[in-house]
Design a protein around this motif. Structure first.
Motif, mmCIF file in Angstrom:
data_model
loop_
_atom_site.group_PDB
_atom_site.id
_atom_site.type_symbol
_atom_site.label_atom_id
_atom_site.label_comp_id
_atom_site.label_asym_id
_atom_site.label_seq_id
_atom_site.Cartn_x
_atom_site.Cartn_y
_atom_site.Cartn_z
ATOM 1 N N MET A 1 37.002 3.271 -9.210
ATOM 2 C CA MET A 1 37.053 5.302 -8.888
ATOM 3 C C MET A 1 38.060 5.942 -9.646
ATOM 4 S SD MET A 1 35.999 5.879 -4.899
ATOM 5 C CE MET A 1 37.322 5.869 -4.596
ATOM 6 N N LEU A 2 37.935 6.814 -9.546
ATOM 7 C CA LEU A 2 38.743 6.609 -10.956
ATOM 8 C C LEU A 2 39.182 8.448 -10.510
ATOM 9 C CD1 LEU A 2 37.361 6.365 -14.433
ATOM 10 C CD2 LEU A 2 38.831 5.558 -13.579
ATOM 11 N N LYS A 3 40.363 9.290 -11.032
ATOM 12 C CA LYS A 3 40.458 10.225 -10.589
ATOM 13 C C LYS A 3 40.907 11.468 -11.742
ATOM 14 C CE LYS A 3 45.148 11.256 -8.888
ATOM 15 N NZ LYS A 3 46.434 11.355 -9.166
ATOM 16 N N GLY A 4 39.873 12.557 -10.631
ATOM 17 C CA GLY A 4 38.918 13.783 -11.398
ATOM 18 C C GLY A 4 39.681 14.514 -11.007
ATOM 19 N N ASN A 5 40.024 16.354 -11.723
ATOM 20 C CA ASN A 5 40.401 17.423 -10.769
ATOM 21 C C ASN A 5 40.000 17.645 -9.431
ATOM 22 O OD1 ASN A 5 37.177 17.815 -12.076
ATOM 23 N ND2 ASN A 5 38.107 20.366 -11.935
ATOM 24 N N HIS A 6 38.479 16.797 -9.219
ATOM 25 C CA HIS A 6 38.772 17.396 -7.106
ATOM 26 C C HIS A 6 39.600 16.448 -6.682
ATOM 27 C CE1 HIS A 6 35.084 20.969 -8.064
ATOM 28 N NE2 HIS A 6 35.737 20.092 -8.715
ATOM 29 N N GLU A 7 39.253 15.558 -7.358
ATOM 30 C CA GLU A 7 40.776 14.586 -6.068
ATOM 31 C C GLU A 7 42.084 14.772 -6.249
ATOM 32 O OE1 GLU A 7 36.395 12.964 -7.187
ATOM 33 O OE2 GLU A 7 37.891 13.551 -8.211
ATOM 34 N N ASP A 8 42.752 15.308 -7.672
ATOM 35 C CA ASP A 8 43.769 15.988 -7.447
ATOM 36 C C ASP A 8 44.050 16.951 -7.381
ATOM 37 O OD1 ASP A 8 46.343 16.094 -9.919
ATOM 38 O OD2 ASP A 8 45.198 17.758 -10.368
ATOM 39 N N MET A 9 42.777 18.153 -7.029
ATOM 40 C CA MET A 9 43.324 19.699 -5.850
ATOM 41 C C MET A 9 43.363 19.037 -4.558
ATOM 42 S SD MET A 9 40.873 22.767 -7.925
ATOM 43 C CE MET A 9 38.963 21.050 -8.301
ATOM 44 N N LEU A 10 42.858 17.998 -4.148
ATOM 45 C CA LEU A 10 42.124 17.645 -2.981
ATOM 46 C C LEU A 10 43.830 17.082 -2.546
ATOM 47 C CD1 LEU A 10 41.354 17.719 0.181
ATOM 48 C CD2 LEU A 10 40.276 15.574 -0.793
ATOM 49 N N THR A 41 35.521 19.341 2.936
ATOM 50 C CA THR A 41 36.489 18.061 2.831
ATOM 51 C C THR A 41 37.848 18.567 3.066
ATOM 52 O OG1 THR A 41 34.638 17.684 0.795
ATOM 53 C CG2 THR A 41 36.768 16.324 0.694
ATOM 54 N N PHE A 42 38.124 19.385 2.522
ATOM 55 C CA PHE A 42 39.814 19.556 3.062
ATOM 56 C C PHE A 42 40.348 19.600 4.833
ATOM 57 C CE2 PHE A 42 43.185 22.126 4.704
ATOM 58 C CZ PHE A 42 44.152 22.004 3.920
ATOM 59 N N PHE A 43 39.566 20.001 5.581
ATOM 60 C CA PHE A 43 40.053 20.352 6.749
ATOM 61 C C PHE A 43 38.806 19.064 7.302
ATOM 62 C CE2 PHE A 43 39.186 24.829 7.078
ATOM 63 C CZ PHE A 43 40.960 25.115 6.804
ATOM 64 N N ASP A 44 38.390 17.845 7.213
ATOM 65 C CA ASP A 44 38.013 16.528 7.270
ATOM 66 C C ASP A 44 38.940 15.368 7.443
ATOM 67 O OD1 ASP A 44 35.421 16.926 7.972
ATOM 68 O OD2 ASP A 44 34.737 16.733 6.545
ATOM 69 N N ALA A 45 39.725 15.890 5.439
ATOM 70 C CA ALA A 45 40.936 14.921 5.519
ATOM 71 C C ALA A 45 41.922 15.626 6.207
ATOM 72 C CB ALA A 45 41.243 14.973 4.064
ATOM 73 N N SER A 46 42.261 16.630 6.413
ATOM 74 C CA SER A 46 43.355 17.279 7.219
ATOM 75 C C SER A 46 43.559 16.595 9.120
ATOM 76 C CB SER A 46 43.901 18.393 7.046
ATOM 77 O OG SER A 46 42.548 19.411 8.039
ATOM 78 N N ASN A 47 41.765 16.784 9.626
ATOM 79 C CA ASN A 47 42.348 16.159 10.661
ATOM 80 C C ASN A 47 41.934 14.846 10.295
ATOM 81 O OD1 ASN A 47 42.142 18.193 11.952
ATOM 82 N ND2 ASN A 47 39.792 18.665 11.215
ATOM 83 N N LYS A 56 47.988 9.860 -0.082
ATOM 84 C CA LYS A 56 48.231 8.446 -1.186
ATOM 85 C C LYS A 56 47.463 8.129 -1.715
ATOM 86 C CE LYS A 56 52.252 7.437 1.860
ATOM 87 N NZ LYS A 56 52.710 6.288 3.274
ATOM 88 N N VAL A 57 45.508 7.878 -0.678
ATOM 89 C CA VAL A 57 45.218 7.316 -2.077
ATOM 90 C C VAL A 57 44.585 7.761 -3.138
ATOM 91 C CG1 VAL A 57 41.986 6.628 -1.497
ATOM 92 C CG2 VAL A 57 43.866 5.713 0.404
ATOM 93 N N LEU A 58 44.451 9.268 -2.684
ATOM 94 C CA LEU A 58 43.769 10.157 -3.694
ATOM 95 C C LEU A 58 44.944 9.594 -5.074
ATOM 96 C CD1 LEU A 58 42.505 13.779 -2.235
ATOM 97 C CD2 LEU A 58 41.128 11.725 -3.290
ATOM 98 N N GLU A 59 46.195 9.820 -4.657
ATOM 99 C CA GLU A 59 47.100 9.839 -5.662
ATOM 100 C C GLU A 59 47.310 8.572 -6.222
ATOM 101 O OE1 GLU A 59 50.395 13.486 -4.557
ATOM 102 O OE2 GLU A 59 50.974 10.964 -3.572
#
Length: 124
Positions: A1-10, A41-47, A56-59
């Motif tokens: 998987m590669l980081k894109g703008n949506h992963e960066d935003m999240l 996705t933000f709320f799923d990840a924050s919960n 950390k995974v996204l970064e």
């Protein structure tokens, strides 16, 4: 998987939410994520049990990948594409270009031996 703008935003939105004492719904990074389809996705990840683990995974996602296929073609992959021969002044500028830039379509390409194919997405 590669980081894109949506992963960066999240990742940026989650970091703002997890570290900022002010009302997070007014935070720029949170609003940008939400306005680009990332609210659920933000709320799923924050919960998640460990939302910092999600950050950390996204970064840690790579922003580019290079390989030579069995036919000997040199392939470059990244989210937003890039113009061969670009010299970036900083790693931050390089990352921003490979994740966010939409201007590559208008650049004059100089043929190089570096890559035979650049595969990217970002802009349909």
């Amino acid at each position: 998987m590669l980081k894109g703008n949506h992963e960066d935003m999240l990742a940026k939105a989650l970091k703002s939410y997890l570290t900022d004492d002010r009302d997070f719904i007014y935070d720029y990074d949170v609003r940008l994520c939400w306005s680009n389809g990332g609210k659920s996705t933000f709320f799923d990840a924050s919960n998640e049990d460990d939302p910092w683990g999600v950050v950390k995974v996204l970064e840690k996602l790579p922003i580019e990948y290079y390989y030579t296929n069995p036919s000997g073609k040199k392939i470059a992959l990244c989210h937003a594409g890039f113009t061969p021969g670009t010299i970036w002044r900083t790693e931050e500028a390089r990352a921003k270009d490979l994740i966010w830039n939409r201007e590559h379509f208008f650049d004059n390409w100089v043929e190089t031996d570096d890559y035979d194919v650049i595969i990217h997405g970002h802009t349909p």
